[in-house]
Design a protein around this motif. Structure first.
Motif, PDB file in Angstrom:
ATOM      1  N   MET A   1       0.817  -1.189   0.000  1.00 30.77           N
ATOM      2  CA  MET A   1       0.000   0.000   0.000  1.00 30.77           C
ATOM      3  C   MET A   1       0.867   1.263   0.000  1.00 30.77           C
ATOM      4  O   MET A   1       0.535   2.234  -0.663  1.00 30.77           O
ATOM      5  N   LYS A   2       1.956   1.206   0.777  1.00 29.13           N
ATOM      6  CA  LYS A   2       2.854   2.362   0.821  1.00 29.13           C
ATOM      7  C   LYS A   2       3.483   2.620  -0.545  1.00 29.13           C
ATOM      8  O   LYS A   2       3.713   3.756  -0.928  1.00 29.13           O
ATOM      9  N   ARG A   3       3.742   1.549  -1.273  1.00 32.21           N
ATOM     10  CA  ARG A   3       4.347   1.679  -2.602  1.00 32.21           C
ATOM     11  C   ARG A   3       3.398   2.393  -3.556  1.00 32.21           C
ATOM     12  O   ARG A   3       3.811   3.251  -4.324  1.00 32.21           O
ATOM     13  N   ILE A   4       2.139   2.041  -3.485  1.00 31.78           N
ATOM     14  CA  ILE A   4       1.134   2.675  -4.352  1.00 31.78           C
ATOM     15  C   ILE A   4       1.016   4.153  -4.019  1.00 31.78           C
ATOM     16  O   ILE A   4       0.976   4.998  -4.909  1.00 31.78           O
ATOM     17  N   ILE A   5       0.980   4.473  -2.734  1.00 29.24           N
ATOM     18  CA  ILE A   5       0.871   5.872  -2.318  1.00 29.24           C
ATOM     19  C   ILE A   5       2.086   6.660  -2.776  1.00 29.24           C
ATOM     20  O   ILE A   5       1.963   7.781  -3.274  1.00 29.24           O
ATOM     21  N   SER A   6       3.273   6.074  -2.648  1.00 31.18           N
ATOM     22  CA  SER A   6       4.478   6.795  -3.080  1.00 31.18           C
ATOM     23  C   SER A   6       4.497   6.972  -4.594  1.00 31.18           C
ATOM     24  O   SER A   6       4.947   8.005  -5.093  1.00 31.18           O
ATOM     25  N   CYS A   7       4.014   5.987  -5.340  1.00 26.71           N
ATOM     26  CA  CYS A   7       3.947   6.123  -6.805  1.00 26.71           C
ATOM     27  C   CYS A   7       2.962   7.211  -7.206  1.00 26.71           C
ATOM     28  O   CYS A   7       3.235   8.025  -8.097  1.00 26.71           O
ATOM     29  N   VAL A   8       1.805   7.235  -6.554  1.00 30.50           N
ATOM     30  CA  VAL A   8       0.804   8.271  -6.840  1.00 30.50           C
ATOM     31  C   VAL A   8       1.357   9.644  -6.491  1.00 30.50           C
ATOM     32  O   VAL A   8       1.185  10.610  -7.246  1.00 30.50           O
ATOM     33  N   PHE A   9       2.050   9.749  -5.367  1.00 34.11           N
ATOM     34  CA  PHE A   9       2.647  11.021  -4.973  1.00 34.11           C
ATOM     35  C   PHE A   9       3.692  11.475  -5.995  1.00 34.11           C
ATOM     36  O   PHE A   9       3.724  12.643  -6.387  1.00 34.11           O
ATOM     37  N   ALA A  10       4.532  10.561  -6.453  1.00 31.11           N
ATOM     38  CA  ALA A  10       5.559  10.902  -7.438  1.00 31.11           C
ATOM     39  C   ALA A  10       4.920  11.359  -8.748  1.00 31.11           C
ATOM     40  O   ALA A  10       5.373  12.334  -9.363  1.00 31.11           O
ATOM     41  N   LEU A  11       3.884  10.678  -9.186  1.00 31.70           N
ATOM     42  CA  LEU A  11       3.194  11.084 -10.413  1.00 31.70           C
ATOM     43  C   LEU A  11       2.539  12.456 -10.258  1.00 31.70           C
ATOM     44  O   LEU A  11       2.554  13.271 -11.177  1.00 31.70           O
ATOM     45  N   ALA A  12       1.965  12.714  -9.077  1.00 33.38           N
ATOM     46  CA  ALA A  12       1.344  14.012  -8.836  1.00 33.38           C
ATOM     47  C   ALA A  12       2.382  15.127  -8.851  1.00 33.38           C
ATOM     48  O   ALA A  12       2.147  16.200  -9.407  1.00 33.38           O
ATOM     49  N   VAL A  13       3.538  14.881  -8.261  1.00 38.67           N
ATOM     50  CA  VAL A  13       4.605  15.887  -8.263  1.00 38.67           C
ATOM     51  C   VAL A  13       5.078  16.163  -9.682  1.00 38.67           C
ATOM     52  O   VAL A  13       5.286  17.317 -10.076  1.00 38.67           O
ATOM     53  N   MET A  14       5.232  15.117 -10.487  1.00 43.61           N
ATOM     54  CA  MET A  14       5.668  15.311 -11.878  1.00 43.61           C
ATOM     55  C   MET A  14       4.619  16.045 -12.692  1.00 43.61           C
ATOM     56  O   MET A  14       4.945  16.848 -13.560  1.00 43.61           O
ATOM     57  N   ALA A  15       3.349  15.780 -12.428  1.00 47.81           N
ATOM     58  CA  ALA A  15       2.286  16.439 -13.176  1.00 47.81           C
ATOM     59  C   ALA A  15       2.181  17.921 -12.832  1.00 47.81           C
ATOM     60  O   ALA A  15       1.874  18.744 -13.682  1.00 47.81           O
ATOM     61  N   VAL A  16       2.437  18.268 -11.575  1.00 43.11           N
ATOM     62  CA  VAL A  16       2.308  19.647 -11.121  1.00 43.11           C
ATOM     63  C   VAL A  16       3.554  20.470 -11.414  1.00 43.11           C
ATOM     64  O   VAL A  16       3.479  21.673 -11.629  1.00 43.11           O
ATOM     65  N   SER A  17       4.707  19.845 -11.473  1.00 44.64           N
ATOM     66  CA  SER A  17       5.955  20.590 -11.655  1.00 44.64           C
ATOM     67  C   SER A  17       6.011  21.207 -13.049  1.00 44.64           C
ATOM     68  O   SER A  17       5.520  20.642 -14.009  1.00 44.64           O
ATOM     69  N   PRO A  18       6.613  22.394 -13.154  1.00 45.75           N
ATOM     70  CA  PRO A  18       6.719  23.030 -14.467  1.00 45.75           C
ATOM     71  C   PRO A  18       7.664  22.237 -15.368  1.00 45.75           C
ATOM     72  O   PRO A  18       8.565  21.552 -14.901  1.00 45.75           O
TER      73      PRO A  18
END
Length: 165
Positions: A1-18
């Protein structure tokens, strides 16, 4: 579960970053207004190595040279139009990502809308032709001969063994 959350967080950071630009820190001008002008101009100019990238996005050495040239011209006091005209005079209209509308480029600008309109017209004419031809073909396709009509009437009239009478 922690792996999924970290993957989602990483994708969100990449999507938001310029998005990353190829401009190096040593190229950036000290005056923020001039740097903004240089970045705006860099987005309008084509990297002649990458061809479909602006010099602002390209990491090619020629793009870096063009970015530095743009900044030199701005530092020298040239207006945006003067910088663009200088680069067009030096490298030709190809250096512009969005070519100007003039006598040399009118075909470039007018051909896509004309081709689109011509394709739409051809589809419309083809559809009309199919509709007109389709009704007469459908009538001929589904028309029954006299023998078939009598056989069909006989089949409809006689009771089916599956159905109760």
């Amino acid at each position: 579960m922690k792996r999924i959350i970290s993957c989602v967080f990483a994708l969100a950071v990449m999507a938001v970053s310029p998005s990353a630009y190829a401009v190096q820190p040593d190229e950036i001008m000290s005056d923020p207004a001039k740097e903004l002008r240089a970045r705006d101009l860099s987005r309008e100019l084509r990297c002649m190595v990458c061809q479909n990238q602006s010099i602002d996005d390209s990491e090619a050495p020629l793009a870096r040279d063009l970015r530095l040239l743009v900044r030199e011209r701005i530092a020298a006091g040239d207006s945006d139009a003067q910088v663009i005209d200088f680069l067009v005079a030096r490298y030709g209209e190809f250096v512009l990502l969005k070519p100007r509308l003039n006598s040399h480029t009118w075909l470039l600008w007018l051909l896509p809308p004309l081709a689109l309109a011509g394709g739409g017209f051809a589809l419309w004419v083809n559809g009309r032709r199919r509709t007109k031809a389709g009704t007469s073909q459908d009538d001929a396709l589904f028309a029954l001969t006299a023998d078939e009509e009598t056989r069909l009437e006989r089949l409809i009239a006689e009771p089916s063994p599956d159905k109760p009478v």
